[in-house]
Motif scaffolding. Structure first.
Motif, mmCIF file in Angstrom:
data_model
loop_
_atom_site.group_PDB
_atom_site.id
_atom_site.type_symbol
_atom_site.label_atom_id
_atom_site.label_comp_id
_atom_site.label_asym_id
_atom_site.label_seq_id
_atom_site.Cartn_x
_atom_site.Cartn_y
_atom_site.Cartn_z
ATOM 1 N N THR A 1 0.810 -1.218 0.000
ATOM 2 C CA THR A 1 0.000 0.000 0.000
ATOM 3 C C THR A 1 0.846 1.271 0.000
ATOM 4 O O THR A 1 0.672 2.123 -0.884
ATOM 5 C CB THR A 1 -0.982 -0.010 1.182
ATOM 6 O OG1 THR A 1 -1.841 -1.143 1.055
ATOM 7 C CG2 THR A 1 -1.828 1.264 1.180
ATOM 8 N N SER B 1 -8.016 5.183 -5.096
ATOM 9 C CA SER B 1 -7.847 5.078 -3.642
ATOM 10 C C SER B 1 -7.413 6.433 -3.099
ATOM 11 O O SER B 1 -6.268 6.847 -3.281
ATOM 12 C CB SER B 1 -6.805 4.015 -3.293
ATOM 13 O OG SER B 1 -6.629 3.934 -1.888
ATOM 14 N N THR B 2 -8.340 7.151 -2.473
ATOM 15 C CA THR B 2 -8.042 8.433 -1.850
ATOM 16 C C THR B 2 -8.673 8.457 -0.462
ATOM 17 O O THR B 2 -9.393 7.538 -0.069
ATOM 18 C CB THR B 2 -8.600 9.615 -2.675
ATOM 19 O OG1 THR B 2 -10.030 9.655 -2.534
ATOM 20 C CG2 THR B 2 -8.251 9.480 -4.152
ATOM 21 N N THR C 1 -12.739 5.376 -2.244
ATOM 22 C CA THR C 1 -11.938 4.201 -2.567
ATOM 23 C C THR C 1 -12.803 3.218 -3.351
ATOM 24 O O THR C 1 -13.885 2.833 -2.901
ATOM 25 C CB THR C 1 -11.410 3.504 -1.299
ATOM 26 O OG1 THR C 1 -10.621 4.434 -0.554
ATOM 27 C CG2 THR C 1 -10.545 2.303 -1.655
ATOM 28 N N ALA D 1 -9.697 -1.294 -5.264
ATOM 29 C CA ALA D 1 -8.680 -0.738 -4.366
ATOM 30 C C ALA D 1 -8.894 -1.218 -2.931
ATOM 31 O O ALA D 1 -7.930 -1.506 -2.213
ATOM 32 C CB ALA D 1 -8.714 0.793 -4.420
ATOM 33 N N ARG D 2 -10.154 -1.336 -2.502
ATOM 34 C CA ARG D 2 -10.435 -1.846 -1.158
ATOM 35 C C ARG D 2 -9.962 -3.290 -1.026
ATOM 36 O O ARG D 2 -9.384 -3.689 -0.012
ATOM 37 C CB ARG D 2 -11.928 -1.757 -0.849
ATOM 38 C CG ARG D 2 -12.398 -0.360 -0.459
ATOM 39 C CD ARG D 2 -13.749 -0.410 0.247
ATOM 40 N NE ARG D 2 -14.781 -1.007 -0.586
ATOM 41 C CZ ARG D 2 -15.538 -0.331 -1.442
ATOM 42 N NH1 ARG D 2 -15.364 0.983 -1.580
ATOM 43 N NH2 ARG D 2 -16.454 -0.949 -2.168
ATOM 44 N N GLY E 1 -6.213 -0.811 -0.212
ATOM 45 C CA GLY E 1 -5.911 0.594 -0.449
ATOM 46 C C GLY E 1 -4.893 0.859 -1.528
ATOM 47 O O GLY E 1 -4.612 2.014 -1.852
ATOM 48 N N ASP F 1 -3.418 1.552 -5.081
ATOM 49 C CA ASP F 1 -4.015 2.234 -6.226
ATOM 50 C C ASP F 1 -3.256 1.869 -7.499
ATOM 51 O O ASP F 1 -2.085 2.212 -7.654
ATOM 52 C CB ASP F 1 -3.964 3.754 -5.994
ATOM 53 C CG ASP F 1 -4.758 4.540 -7.028
ATOM 54 O OD1 ASP F 1 -4.786 4.120 -8.191
ATOM 55 O OD2 ASP F 1 -5.328 5.572 -6.661
#
Length: 486
Positions: free
Chosen positions: A204, A422-423, A427, A431-432, A436, A438
């Protein structure tokens, strides 16, 4: 083809550059291709770039893998911006006006709005950092220094292209000396025990760092032709690419690695300005202040680049609704407006600089990944650099008012990225699932590029090339008279 009649004369009025979005004729082409090296090196050699290198450390990564992510992200992202730079000498046009062949005369407003947001956004962060740095070293009010930095940058932007190149060349010499000494000091500081442990890899923070660096480098793509368009067309694509690529990549890698090292050394106490000053004072008391003041000059110079590019983008947008004559007055008004647009938020914005800056960088990455794919595929693969430049300024011309191919490829490319974003605010489900991480750029680039390539198969490139050749002589003649096709 009808023409406007702006005042004849040179490309400057009382030292202020006149040309804006119009074609630069061959008799005004000047400069050396090597100037792209120091320009893009110094554009990255400032505190905002340093801050980009801290994201992995702040997110729990170790120093070794943060440095690897920075180098990989810079080498990847700079590849795209450097290919945009090579377009400038060949077309004699600033960057964003070149979007009309792909997106249409009115459709290009879509990407211009995003570009203008980027210029204003970066200047907000740049001037906040400049204000903090000068407050820390010289003291006085942060807000006064923000205003002073904005005004000085506006003056440089107003005078224009040649002064910007000259300033960056001289600043590069000073940077190599001051930051050379500072870098030696920083990398002799004590670091936590696990800083260089290869087993400390975490996906991540690595991908966050890689994405932020690549996005930062790709974000330069909307600038680069602005600062190469006065070069003679015989400088070659290869040389323009290489000078831009290595100038920008080396500047980014140097400053971002410095930022990562500072963040690892300072730990929970890390603060961009304070940590830089403290590390510099390890050379001798006061050297940290010298480094900060010099860094502020770098921030002011890149703020000038943003104002210059923002002015060109604003003029392009206005020209879509009402023909704009290329005059010094137009440049002055649009630069002042661009400066004001970033100054007010800079004076009012809240704290938590790194979080806001990271989100902003990711937004820029998301918005310009599909654009850079569409633009580069069109220039290098579809049309192969052959554009009817006069038609770019014709609202009823060859490229149409709405370029469905570019717009569709852009929107579909962006939509394909959504599950991978993913911010801190949003998200996507992929991405989850990746905890997380990206990887959206690896989706957006090929999807937008391939879609545009497929859509563009219906373009009659040979017919466009013949029109371009037929208009070339008249275009050059009109540009030398300071006129632009209507």
């Amino acid at each position: 083809m009808t023409v406007e009649s702006p005042p004849a004369g040179s490309a400057r009025v009382a030292g202020v550059e006149v040309r804006s979005i119009d074609y630069v004729p061959l008799n005004e082409r000047h400069g050396k291709v090597w100037s792209q090296g120091p320009l893009w090196f110094m554009s990255n050699a400032q505190i905002a770039t340093l801050a980009v290198g801290t994201f992995s450390i702040v997110g729990g990564g170790n120093l070794l893998w943060s440095l690897i992510a920075i180098v990989a992200g810079a080498l990847f992202g700079t590849f795209f911006m450097a290919f945009h730079s090579a377009q400038g000498p060949q077309l004699g046009l600033p960057q964003m006006i070149q979007s009309r062949p792909q997106f249409g005369y009115m459709g290009a407003l879509l990407v211009w709005a995003f570009a203008y947001l980027q210029y204003a956004g970066f200047n907000i962060f740049n001037t906040i950092l400049a204000g903090d740095a000068l407050h820390t070293t010289i003291h006085g009010s942060n807000k006064i220094w923000i205003v002073a930095a904005t005004v000085l940058a506006a003056v440089v932007a107003l005078i224009g292209y040649d002064l910007i190149h000259g300033v960056e060349r001289w600043l590069t010499l000073g940077f190599l000396i001051i930051f050379g000494v500072l870098t030696i000091a920083v990398f002799t500081l004590p670091y936590p025990a696990a800083s260089f442990d290869p087993s400390g890899f975490k996906w991540t923070p690595f991908l966050i760092q890689f994405g932020a660096v690549a996005g930062y480098q790709i974000s330069w793509a909307i600038y680069v032709s602005d600062y190469s368009r006065y070069l003679p067309p015989d400088v070659t694509v290869r040389k323009t690419f290489l000078w831009t690529y290595w100038g920008s990549a080396l500047g980014a890698i140097w400053l971002m690695c410095l930022g990562a090292a500072l963040a690892a050394w300072a730990g929970a106490k890390f603060d961009t300005i304070a940590s830089l000053k403290a590390a510099g004072d390890h050379v001798f008391t006061g050297f940290g202040g010298i480094a900060l003041v010099f860094s502020t000059l770098g921030l002011i110079s890149v703020t000038a680049l943003n104002m210059y590019g923002g002015s060109l983008t604003l003029i392009s947008a206005i020209d879509s609704f009402s023909k704009v004559r290329p005059t010094a007055t137009v440049r002055i008004v649009t630069i002042v407006a661009t400066a004001a647009l970033s100054l007010v938020p800079a004076l009012l914005i809240g704290a938590n600089f790194l979080t806001n800056f990271e989100d902003f960088l990711l937004l820029v990455l998301y918005l310009f990944i599909p654009w850079t794919a569409v633009n580069l595929v069109d220039y290098y693969i579809v049309r192969r650099g052959h554009y009817a430049i006069a038609e770019i300024f014709n609202p009823h011309g060859l490229y149409g008012r709405w370029g469905w191919r570019g717009i569709a490829a852009y929107l579909l490319g962006f939509a394909a990225m959504l599950p991978f974003l993913s911010t801190s605010k949003y998200t996507g489900f992929v991405a989850r699932a990746l905890k997380g991480a990206d990887i959206s750029m690896f989706v957006g680039l090929p999807v937008a590029g391939l879609l545009y390539f497929v859509f563009a198969k219906s373009i009659n490139v040979d017919a466009e090339t013949e029109i371009a050749k037929a208009e070339a002589v008249e275009l050059e003649k009109l540009a030398m008279q300071h006129q632009r096709p209507e």
